[in-house]
Design a protein around this motif. Structure first.
Motif, short mmCIF file in Angstrom:
data_model
loop_
_atom_site.label_atom_id
_atom_site.label_comp_id
_atom_site.label_asym_id
_atom_site.label_seq_id
_atom_site.Cartn_x
_atom_site.Cartn_y
_atom_site.Cartn_z
N TRP A 3 0.96 -1.09 -0.08
CA TRP A 3 -0.05 0.00 0.07
C TRP A 3 0.97 1.39 0.00
O TRP A 3 1.72 1.35 0.79
CB TRP A 3 -0.93 0.21 1.16
CG TRP A 3 -1.73 1.02 1.48
CD1 TRP A 3 -3.10 1.34 0.74
CD2 TRP A 3 -1.87 2.37 2.21
NE1 TRP A 3 -3.58 2.43 1.12
CE2 TRP A 3 -2.63 3.23 1.95
CE3 TRP A 3 -0.66 2.87 2.96
CZ2 TRP A 3 -3.00 4.27 2.36
CZ3 TRP A 3 -1.05 4.06 3.45
CH2 TRP A 3 -2.13 4.88 3.32
N SER A 22 -5.15 3.48 5.29
CA SER A 22 -4.32 2.43 5.37
C SER A 22 -4.73 1.02 5.59
O SER A 22 -5.76 1.16 6.36
CB SER A 22 -3.00 2.73 6.39
OG SER A 22 -3.15 2.36 7.40
N GLY A 102 0.48 -3.34 3.57
CA GLY A 102 1.14 -2.19 3.71
C GLY A 102 2.46 -2.34 3.29
O GLY A 102 3.03 -3.49 3.45
N TRP A 103 3.19 -1.45 2.77
CA TRP A 103 4.77 -1.49 2.40
C TRP A 103 5.37 -1.85 3.59
O TRP A 103 6.49 -2.56 3.52
CB TRP A 103 5.21 -0.16 1.74
CG TRP A 103 5.31 1.05 2.92
CD1 TRP A 103 4.25 1.99 2.72
CD2 TRP A 103 6.06 1.30 3.69
NE1 TRP A 103 4.54 3.16 3.74
CE2 TRP A 103 5.86 2.54 4.24
CE3 TRP A 103 7.22 0.83 4.37
CZ2 TRP A 103 6.39 3.17 5.44
CZ3 TRP A 103 8.04 1.49 5.23
CH2 TRP A 103 7.63 2.59 6.03
N GLY A 119 1.70 1.30 10.49
CA GLY A 119 0.30 1.26 9.69
C GLY A 119 -0.46 2.21 10.25
O GLY A 119 -1.19 2.99 9.16
#
Length: 290
Positions: A3, A22, A102-103, A119
């Protein structure tokens, strides 16, 4: 690809705007909604466990940020909890978004205990922070972060977190720094000048407020230690207070706990010099190390 902070949005519901989401914030919001619906229906967690035909210990999962509810369970839960039929698809779409990666997920440079904060920070709309030891991570330069962390992966992750300041709907940040943060030499004179100049530049940006608590301010609640409040775009969400020490980080989310932090932060902001006077103090400290 994880993300990025710009693609995932809550699905549109008539009369509402879809805030950036997120995956972690999505999980948190969905957990809050499930708990809200359950309590409004007058049900206990054991009642929900019976409906899902599962062990009562598992029913804490839908109300947990770390263990999101699955789509099939959610489809059973929503009617049982009395969710309006026209909102069911909304909840299921949020569930899909919340299960994206997420990344920060799986990034080995980010400790597991810190991943939740990253996050949540990626999807926060506002952050208020009080720092006594170091410049808050969102405001650190690469050289300063390198001197602090001595870990290229961790530095890269910290700088990537700063993308929240450059979103289409940029993060609003109000930071109060103890004056000691400006004076502490980390990484040498060049690194110190760089971080002070960077703070001065940030102080002039929309949505960013930086105040410096001077040494002569006397006693105040900030002496209790650094902390951060994260605010989210969902209506009625009081946000969460993040605390950290050598053993990890944890969150305070009860409304009465959050209210204490908010009151302490407001008192500190009233005691500290204005953002304009603080910017002058930052510039003065920068000149001293040139």
């Amino acid at each position: 690809m994880g993300w990025s902070g710009s693609a995932a949005r809550l699905p549109r519901v008539p009369g509402t705007d879809p805030p950036t989401l997120s995956p972690t914030v999505g999980r948190r919001w969905l957990a809050q909604e499930i708990r809200r619906l359950r309590e409004a229906a007058g049900l206990k967690q054991t009642d929900v466990a019976k409906r899902l035909r599962c062990n009562p210990t598992k029913i804490t999962h839908p109300e947990s940020v770390r263990t999101p509810v699955g789509g099939p369970d959610l489809e059973v839960l929503l009617p049982f909890l009395g969710a309006p039929a026209e909102r069911v698809e909304w909840y299921l779409r949020v569930c899909d978004l919340a299960r994206e990666k997420g990344w920060w997920d799986g990034d080995r440079s980010i400790p597991d205990w810190f991943s939740l904060y990253v996050g949540l920070g990626a999807g926060a709309s506002e952050i208020r922070c009080w720092d006594t030891g170091y410049v808050t991570g969102l405001f650190q330069t690469a050289a300063y972060a390198t001197a602090l962390l001595d870990n290229p992966g961790a530095v890269e992750a910290r700088l990537r977190r700063q993308e929240a300041l450059r979103r289409d709907d940029p993060l609003v940040v109000h930071a109060i720094l103890d004056e000691a943060v400006l004076c502490r030499r980390i990484g040498g004179a060049g690194v110190m000048r760089g971080r002070l100049d960077h703070l001065g530049a940030l102080a002039g940006l929309p949505g960013i407020t930086i105040q410096v608590m001077p040494f002569d301010a006397g006693g105040h609640r900030g002496h209790l230690g650094s902390c951060k409040w994260l605010g989210f775009p969902q209506e009625g969400d009081p946000g969460a207070v993040y605390l950290e020490n050598q053993f990890g980080g944890w969150f305070l989310e009860k409304p009465e706990e959050v209210a204490v932090f908010q009151a302490d932060f407001a008192a500190s902001a009233a005691l500290a010099p204005s953002a304009e006077d603080s910017a002058a103090l930052i510039a003065e400290r920068a000149e001293e190390v040139r």
